[in-house]
Design an enzyme around this catalytic site. Structure first.
Site, mmCIF file in Angstrom:
data_model
loop_
_atom_site.group_PDB
_atom_site.id
_atom_site.type_symbol
_atom_site.label_atom_id
_atom_site.label_comp_id
_atom_site.label_asym_id
_atom_site.label_seq_id
_atom_site.Cartn_x
_atom_site.Cartn_y
_atom_site.Cartn_z
ATOM 1 N N GLY A 215 28.011 37.234 57.752
ATOM 2 C CA GLY A 215 29.376 37.432 58.422
ATOM 3 C C GLY A 215 29.543 38.454 59.403
ATOM 4 N N THR A 216 28.364 39.434 59.799
ATOM 5 C CA THR A 216 28.406 40.273 60.746
ATOM 6 C C THR A 216 27.989 39.803 62.254
ATOM 7 O OG1 THR A 216 26.169 40.703 60.003
ATOM 8 C CG2 THR A 216 27.876 42.232 59.311
ATOM 9 N N GLY A 217 27.980 38.636 62.343
ATOM 10 C CA GLY A 217 27.923 37.968 63.683
ATOM 11 C C GLY A 217 26.440 37.927 64.371
ATOM 12 N N HIS A 434 46.372 46.118 30.694
ATOM 13 C CA HIS A 434 44.944 46.222 31.195
ATOM 14 C C HIS A 434 44.941 46.742 32.723
ATOM 15 C CE1 HIS A 434 40.590 44.397 31.397
ATOM 16 N NE2 HIS A 434 41.288 44.736 32.719
ATOM 17 N N GLU A 435 45.622 46.212 33.368
ATOM 18 C CA GLU A 435 45.743 46.597 34.928
ATOM 19 C C GLU A 435 46.208 48.045 35.095
ATOM 20 O OE1 GLU A 435 43.906 44.990 36.773
ATOM 21 O OE2 GLU A 435 44.147 43.107 35.472
ATOM 22 N N ASP A 510 34.983 43.897 34.300
ATOM 23 C CA ASP A 510 34.659 45.149 34.201
ATOM 24 C C ASP A 510 33.468 45.835 33.567
ATOM 25 O OD1 ASP A 510 37.330 44.975 35.266
ATOM 26 O OD2 ASP A 510 38.344 45.057 33.369
HETATM 27 C C1 NHX Z 1 38.914 33.351 32.001
HETATM 28 N N1 NHX Z 1 39.767 34.709 33.365
HETATM 29 O O1 NHX Z 1 37.914 33.273 32.530
HETATM 30 C C2 NHX Z 1 40.237 33.992 32.467
HETATM 31 C C3 NHX Z 1 40.842 32.919 33.276
HETATM 32 C C4 NHX Z 1 41.487 40.882 31.316
HETATM 33 C C5 NHX Z 1 43.848 40.737 32.220
HETATM 34 N N2 NHX Z 1 39.008 32.747 30.676
HETATM 35 O O2 NHX Z 1 39.535 43.107 35.053
HETATM 36 O O3 NHX Z 1 41.033 38.188 34.665
HETATM 37 O O4 NHX Z 1 39.320 36.467 31.722
HETATM 38 O O5 NHX Z 1 41.281 44.317 35.998
HETATM 39 C C6 NHX Z 1 35.309 38.428 39.866
HETATM 40 C C7 NHX Z 1 36.714 39.112 39.532
HETATM 41 C C8 NHX Z 1 35.428 36.575 35.396
HETATM 42 C C9 NHX Z 1 34.899 37.767 38.921
HETATM 43 C C10 NHX Z 1 37.433 39.021 38.345
HETATM 44 C C11 NHX Z 1 34.958 36.779 36.498
HETATM 45 C C12 NHX Z 1 37.291 38.218 35.809
HETATM 46 C C13 NHX Z 1 40.348 41.054 35.444
HETATM 47 C C14 NHX Z 1 37.314 37.003 33.814
HETATM 48 C C15 NHX Z 1 41.822 40.613 34.055
HETATM 49 N N3 NHX Z 1 41.122 43.002 36.086
HETATM 50 N N4 NHX Z 1 39.187 38.424 33.568
HETATM 51 C C16 NHX Z 1 40.124 42.182 35.477
HETATM 52 C C17 NHX Z 1 40.314 38.911 34.261
HETATM 53 C C18 NHX Z 1 39.274 36.110 32.806
HETATM 54 C C19 NHX Z 1 36.644 37.306 35.080
HETATM 55 C C20 NHX Z 1 35.509 37.537 37.553
HETATM 56 C C21 NHX Z 1 36.704 38.202 37.299
HETATM 57 C C22 NHX Z 1 42.415 40.342 32.464
HETATM 58 C C23 NHX Z 1 40.585 40.424 34.223
HETATM 59 C C24 NHX Z 1 38.815 37.239 34.010
HETATM 60 ZN ZN ZN Z 2 39.778 44.810 34.301
#
Ligand code: NHX
Ligand code: ZN
Length: 628
Positions: A215-217, A434-435, A510
């Site tokens: 995406g840098t062109g 969590h957040e 995480d």
């Molecule tokens: C699932 N998602 O997969 C559900 C829908 C713990 C409050 N069953 O850490 O949403 O459990 O701080 C990129 C970004 C997987 C890739 C986030 C792959 C999240 C996100 C799992 C919040 N926020 N976890 C978080 C969350 C999940 C997941 C990802 C991703 C939650 C947590 C996803």
């Molecule tokens: Zn998280």
């Protein structure tokens, strides 16, 4: 968009041609079955001959038969011609005798057997001629079709050729990448005045490798070189070759170079060259014949350039380290031009470029958008502008407002909000705590970026997000910052544990990121324990099966144990720091979580407001009040 010249693109699909073919075949069959009787064919215009000629034939004994039937003369000669008179004449012939008629009357050759043979032959053959003709047309069109190639398009290069006049990308369109533009400027000059360089005996680069993140062109820059030099631009993607049959890729390459040479001076652009140019012979089995042949063909073609051929090959990749060394040898892609992610100024310039054809509100500050898009690529910034424009249309505003742009930045970096996802009250509570756990843990460390937004509205895969926003472009990460980042990443899971007594699967991402940071610290950046590990880089050749080490690691089992222990120690250390921070600020933590549960979003301003009145009560890890 890009109008192609040279062989014209045909808009008709191959299906259309198949339809024509079937039609022709059907026609041929029908004409064979319903072949009309030759003699009674009404629409053949008969050739008139003098009756004396027929009579002469009769005298010369050249007639097979002659009969007078229903007052009509019907004759056939030895050559197979048949003659048929009109009815009036037959009567007169009978009455008046042969000689009197010689000069005045004619008989018509209605149809001759000879002609009959010819016409029947023609009727039989015509459809086949038609079919062959159609096949020829079909295969030619198919070969030229930019899209799918079609069954007759094998070996023909599918390179897209951009119109010199119509597709006029210039350097001004490539905003930001100033150094890269400078580096390629001499290429433009060479393409414009090849003679000048040849006279001076200067060696012209044959291949240029554009290196930079997606995406840098890179494509845009290559196209701009062609646009500035006013030469044709042939573009192919390396990934196109991978899915082809063995041999097809190589012949396409041959065709591509042939066409380019014919149009010289010209530019050949190979996007994603890493798809074909990967290290060879890494023991993956025999499945890489096609890629290898294609690669060899490219190398052969580049070596085969005469010094005066002004065809320059530009290739783009984001992983130059994976390229086959053969590609990088002198005389091939020996020039490298790096395109980095745009910095603040570059982002502002790119925003301006994409704002050109859009109506912006007067109060829009592109500089602010530029500061909030650290780490965005040029393509990301383009989509920010586009999303903002779409949002403005949705809201029936004729202008793009700053709010549209800010919303678009969030959408591009985190994905669109998924408001439809139904979440139980219990889970919403988990998500909120969590957040806020992330936000609090991050805020009370020395080196984490400031909290930009906390949200419990789903976006993409994530149920909730805490967004830390870098304030400026940085190019180095300190050991302390990496450790602090791990602390903030632990925040979510630790919050769950402190409030609900257990953790959920939601923290998987995480934990993955924490592990990656810890491993990189120990194995790549020499930040591990000096006594056990030391500043050593441990390469993991995980895709290559080497004969001496099945796993592909370059270190001993003993060292592996040290690394594992050190990685774990770093992760645990961060977790302990995180737990302490949240426990020390527990009231703030629970208060903020309940607020988030209600509001769904906490902005940077809302977040900072928590620290104004209670500044003195807040216990910081490192006396961190007023950190911005
Ligand atoms: C699932 N998602 O997969 C559900 C829908 C713990 C409050 N069953 O850490 O949403 O459990 O701080 C990129 C970004 C997987 C890739 C986030 C792959 C999240 C996100 C799992 C919040 N926020 N976890 C978080 C969350 C999940 C997941 C990802 C991703 C939650 C947590 C996803
Ligand atoms: Zn998280």
């Amino acid at each position: 968009m890009a109008k192609k010249y040279g062989p014209k693109n045909n808009p008709k699909s191959p299906n259309f041609f198949s339809f024509l073919l079937i039609l022709a075949l059907a026609g041929a069959l029908i004409s064979l079955f319903f072949k009309p009787d030759g003699l009674s064919m009404g629409n053949t215009s008969p050739e008139k001959v003098s009756i004396s000629e027929v009579l002469q034939k009769y005298k010369n004994d050249e007639l097979v038969s002659i009969e007078i039937k229903d007052q009509q003369i019907i004759a056939e000669d030895t050559e197979g011609n048949t003659y048929e008179s009109t009815k009036e004449f037959s009567a007169t012939i009978k009455d008046l005798g042969l000689d009197n008629l010689e000069k005045t009357t004619t008989v018509e050759i209605i149809n001759t057997s000879k002609n009959k043979v010819w016409i029947n032959l023609l009727i039989g053959i015509a459809p086949f001629f038609l079919i062959i003709l159609l096949l020829v047309i079909f295969s030619r069109k198919a070969g030229n079709m930019g899209g799918d190639g079609g069954p007759f398009g094998f070996g023909k290069s599918r390179a897209k050729l951009y119109d010199k006049e119509k597709h006029n990308t210039k350097f001004v369109d490539v905003a930001g990448a100033e150094e890269a533009k400078e580096e390629v400027f001499e290429i433009v000059d060479f393409l414009k005045h090849p003679k000048k360089y040849q006279k001076a005996g200067a060696k012209i680069p044959k291949g240029i490798l554009l290196v930079g993140p997606p995406g840098t062109g890179k494509t845009l820059l290559a196209r701009a070189i062609a646009g500035e030099a006013d030469v044709p631009f042939f573009s192919v993607s390396g990934s196109e070759f991978v899915e082809m049959f063995v041999g097809v890729g190589a012949s396409r390459v041959r065709d591509l170079f042939k066409t380019a040479k014919r149009n010289a001076p010209a530019i050949i652009f190979i996007d994603e060259i890493d798809a074909i140019g990967k290290h060879r012979g890494n023991g993956h089995g025999g499945g890489h014949d096609e890629r290898e042949q294609t690669l060899n063909q490219i190398l052969t073609e580049m070596d085969g350039f005469e010094t005066d051929t002004s065809v320059i090959v530009i290739a783009a990749t984001n992983r130059p380290e994976t390229l086959d060394k053969a590609l990088l040898r002198p005389g091939r892609f020996d020039r490298r031009v790096h395109i980095d992610l745009p910095d603040m100024n570059a982002r502002e310039k790119i925003l301006k470029v994409h704002a050109k054809n859009k109506k912006l509100d007067k109060k829009v500050k592109l500089k602010e958008i530029a500061t909030k898009t650290v780490g965005f690529s040029g393509a990301d910034i383009e989509s920010v502008m586009n999303e903002a424009a779409i949002a403005s249309v949705k809201q029936r505003n004729e202008k793009v407002f700053q709010a549209d742009l800010l919303e678009a930045v969030e959408k591009v970096s985190m994905g669109p909000e998924k408001k439809s996802r139904r979440i139980t009250e219990k889970e919403r509570k988990i998500i909120a705590y969590h957040e806020v756990g992330h936000a609090i843990a991050g805020h009370f460390t020395e080196n984490c970026e400031p909290v930009h937004k906390i949200s419990i509205i789903s976006r993409g895969q994530a149920l909730g997000l805490t967004w830390f926003l870098p304030q400026e472009d940085t190019y180095l990460n300190s050991e302390a910052k990496m450790k602090d980042e791990m602390v903030s990443l632990h925040g979510g899971r630790i919050a769950e544990r402190l409030i609900f007594g257990q953790t959920t699967t939601g923290a998987s991402n995480d934990l993955e990121r924490i592990s990656n940071i810890a491993r990189a610290m120990v194995m790549t950046y020499g930040m591990g324990n000096r006594d056990t590990i030391g500043p050593v880089v441990f390469e993991k050749k995980n895709t290559i099966m080497s004969y001496d080490n099945q796993g592909g690691d370059l270190h001993s089992q003993e060292m592996a144990a040290f690394i594992d222990a050190e990685v774990k120690a770093l992760i645990i250390e961060a977790e302990d720091r995180c737990t302490k921070i949240i426990e020390d600020n527990f009231d703030l933590f629970t208060q903020m979580s309940e607020d988030l549960l209600e509001k769904e979003n906490i902005s940077r301003e809302d977040f900072m407001a928590y620290f104004e009145p209670v500044k003195k009560e807040v216990k910081t890890e490192k006396n961190k009040e007023g950190k911005n």
